[in-house]
Design a protein around this motif. Structure first.
Motif, short mmCIF file in Angstrom:
data_model
loop_
_atom_site.label_atom_id
_atom_site.label_comp_id
_atom_site.label_asym_id
_atom_site.label_seq_id
_atom_site.Cartn_x
_atom_site.Cartn_y
_atom_site.Cartn_z
N SER A 68 -18.02 -0.89 -61.21
CA SER A 68 -19.22 -1.60 -61.31
C SER A 68 -20.28 -1.08 -60.38
N LEU A 69 -21.59 -1.44 -60.66
CA LEU A 69 -22.59 -1.11 -59.77
C LEU A 69 -22.14 -1.67 -58.23
N ALA A 70 -21.31 -2.27 -58.12
CA ALA A 70 -21.14 -2.81 -56.67
C ALA A 70 -20.27 -1.86 -55.93
N ASP A 71 -19.49 -1.17 -56.75
CA ASP A 71 -18.55 -0.09 -56.03
C ASP A 71 -19.69 0.96 -55.70
N MET A 72 -20.47 1.42 -56.73
CA MET A 72 -21.46 2.76 -56.50
C MET A 72 -22.28 2.44 -55.17
N GLU A 73 -22.82 1.01 -55.06
CA GLU A 73 -23.53 0.93 -54.09
C GLU A 73 -22.89 1.18 -52.65
N VAL A 123 -17.08 -9.62 -58.56
CA VAL A 123 -18.11 -9.13 -59.33
C VAL A 123 -18.37 -10.05 -60.79
N ARG A 124 -16.97 -10.16 -61.37
CA ARG A 124 -16.98 -10.99 -62.68
C ARG A 124 -17.35 -12.38 -62.26
N ALA A 125 -16.97 -12.81 -61.15
CA ALA A 125 -17.10 -14.43 -60.83
C ALA A 125 -18.53 -14.60 -60.63
N LEU A 168 -25.41 -2.23 -67.05
CA LEU A 168 -24.83 -1.82 -65.87
C LEU A 168 -25.64 -2.57 -64.93
N ALA A 169 -26.88 -2.65 -65.01
CA ALA A 169 -27.73 -3.46 -64.25
C ALA A 169 -27.35 -5.00 -64.11
N ALA A 170 -26.78 -5.39 -65.33
CA ALA A 170 -26.54 -6.80 -65.12
C ALA A 170 -24.86 -6.97 -64.69
N TYR A 171 -24.28 -5.73 -63.95
CA TYR A 171 -23.02 -5.67 -63.68
C TYR A 171 -21.93 -5.88 -64.42
N CYS A 172 -22.28 -5.52 -65.80
CA CYS A 172 -21.22 -5.18 -66.88
C CYS A 172 -20.40 -3.96 -66.19
N THR A 173 -18.87 -4.01 -66.37
CA THR A 173 -18.13 -2.98 -65.81
C THR A 173 -18.20 -1.75 -66.65
N VAL A 174 -17.80 -0.55 -66.14
CA VAL A 174 -17.36 0.58 -66.91
C VAL A 174 -16.37 0.34 -68.06
#
Length: 525
Positions: free
Chosen positions: A111-116, A465-467, A499-505
């Motif tokens: 997700s975006l959290a990892d890329m950050e 991230v999901r939570a 992806l901006a809403a933190y949907c995952t790959v």
């Protein structure tokens, strides 16, 4: 061998005992002039040295960020991201099919959290980044753009390349998800998106590297790569894009293999062929669209587990071929990669190899240093002619997509790989330290050990991230992507919002799997 014995390259090109002016009648144009045989720029490395771009990525985002910083601090001039197998295949780290593979061949990005975290404290307006990702290429590029925006960096400031070459996955590498035709839609949607939002981004790196790694000859690498390039250009034209515009953002990715002279000639022939393809097939008049630019990587399949320090020499010779052939960026493999992901020591030696070529060996002094050599010019001409003939065979089958669907390209490479293996096993082809000059005892070298807790940390972050995300926004975003996949609009816009809403790959790829289906090589001809 006596001077009269027959010698030939892996492509079946006979090597004469001596070459004269009668073997090389080509009149050389200046570097930077059509058809760019001698290089895409008039001053080549005197104006700008090649980008030192060491491929890196492993375990979780934190470890990869540390390796990136390590390399940048030691003089690397561009980043190159390796993604793990689940990411390349569109699965999240907590998918049951990802167990044991998380972070093994590259970094895990869910997700975006990892890329950050991967690009934490790395200013994206100051580095050029290459991402080796294909089936979900659009998703990783969008994540990169979103991270840049959080840094305050606009799309017009981003420089780099996304591989985005799905055809070679069906041909050689196997990391595909969807069937070829919807995959080509994603590719051209990315072209159009970048034309508007990321104007300096290279939208595809058309890759011969993996074709060569699968066992092809130099001619096959050259021909099938350019045939794939033709297919991408045709798809872009059919989508209403201008060859003069999208052509200027295409790049290529070639293998720097063992036969030094053949490799130099291959790179030169590639530029000549592509310039004529863009001008004559697609009517491109923009010199930037006609001039082939390429990244090179030394041959991973040439590395040996036996006597691994011999690989340092192999890599140096292969890298020199890329420099003499005019590469725009270069990755040098680490000597221990036949055994494991590289240690910091091995990565540093690989990096220093490029720095030695640039600063001590005269690598940046003159354009096309071997141009005019009777041998090099004859090899360039012969590689060009053989590649033309093979491209014509692909054309007869209906182009690269049809040739892949019919299994032609795969079959040609498999036959070449089989012949090569037979030659090695018989001793006809010498591999130093393997079938000749072997040692009774194997060397012991330090290997990189991946932290066994890295996978657990990755799973924890994805669960968090999901939570913490807005579940309703996620569901709406996924529904919007599904709707777009059923239509004809550019998919990257709804994918970006998701992806901006933190949907995952993995979640997004699952929606596309349900709409597009999955490619099954066993059912293809």
């Amino acid at each position: 061998m006596a001077a009269t014995d027959r010698r030939e390259t892996d492509a079946g090109i006979e090597i004469k005992p001596v070459y004269t002016a009668d073997d090389a009648e080509t009149e050389l144009e200046a570097p930077g002039e059509f058809p760019f045989t001698r290089g895409p720029y008039p001053d080549m490395y005197r104006g700008r040295p090649w980008t030192i771009r060491q491929y890196a990525g492993f375990a979780s985002a934190e470890e990869t960020n540390q390796r990136f910083r390590y390399l940048l601090e030691r003089g690397q001039t561009g980043l190159s991201v390796a993604f793990d197998l689940p990411t390349q295949l569109g699965y999240d780290s907590d998918d049951r099919r990802a167990v044991g593979e998380v972070g093994r061949t590259g970094v895990a990005i869910d997700s975006l959290a990892d890329m950050e975290l991967v690009f934490d404290a790395i200013p994206l307006d100051q580095v050029s980044t290459s991402m080796t990702i294909n089936a979900p290429a659009s998703l990783l590029l969008l994540l990169y753009e979103l991270v840049a925006e959080k840094q305050g960096v606009g799309g017009d400031q981003l420089r780099g390349t996304v591989q985005n070459d799905i055809l070679k996955e069906y041909i050689a590498r196997g990391n595909y998800i969807f069937p070829p035709r919807p995959s080509m839609r994603l590719t051209t949607d990315l072209f159009a998106y970048c034309a508007e939002r990321l104007p300096h981004w290279n939208t595809i790196s058309i890759s011969g590297y993996h074709i060569r790694e699968a066992g092809s000859t130099a001619v096959q690498e050259l021909a099938f790569t350019l045939a794939n390039g033709i297919a991408y250009c045709q798809a872009a034209v059919d989508a209403g894009l201008s060859p003069d515009e999208f052509g200027a953002r295409l790049s290529f990715f070639f293998n720097a293999h063992n036969h030094f002279f053949q490799e130099v000639a291959k790179f030169r022939a590639a530029r000549r062929l592509w310039a004529e393809i863009m001008r004559d097939r697609f009517g491109a008049t923009n010199a930037k669209a006609q001039a082939l630019r390429f990244h090179a990587q030394t041959g991973g399949s040439t590395l040996t587990a036996q006597q691994p320090e011999n690989n340092i020499v192999r890599v140096a010779v292969q890298a020199l071929s890329a420099v003499c052939g005019g590469a725009q960026s270069l990755h040098t493999n680490s000597f221990d990669e036949a055994l494991a992901l590289p240690t910091e020591r091995a990565a540093r030696i690989a990096l220093r190899t490029q720095q030695l070529l640039a600063n001590e060996a005269g690598g940046t002094d003159t354009a096309d240093p071997l141009g005019g050599s009777f041998f090099i010019e004859a090899l360039t001409d012969e590689l060009e002619q053989k590649a033309r003939e093979l491209i014509a065979r692909v054309d007869e089958l209906g182009g690269a997509v049809a040739a892949v669907e019919q299994g032609f390209v795969q079959g040609e490479i498999e036959e070449a790989a089989f012949r090569y293996t037979q030659q090695v096993e018989s001793g006809e082809r010498v591999i130093v330290g393997v079938n000749h000059y072997a040692e009774a005892e194997s060397e012991q070298i330090e290997l990189l050990q991946i932290d066994p807790q890295a996978e657990a940390r990755q799973l924890e972050r994805t669960a968090r991230v999901r939570a913490e995300r807005d579940a309703a926004a996620v569901e709406a975003a996924l529904a919007r992507v599904r709707e777009a996949a059923r239509g004809t609009e550019n998919l990257l816009l709804p994918l970006r919002d998701a992806l901006a809403a933190y949907c995952t790959v993995g979640e997004l790829c699952e929606v596309l799997r349900e709409e597009f289906g999955m490619y099954d090589a066993q059912r293809s001809p």
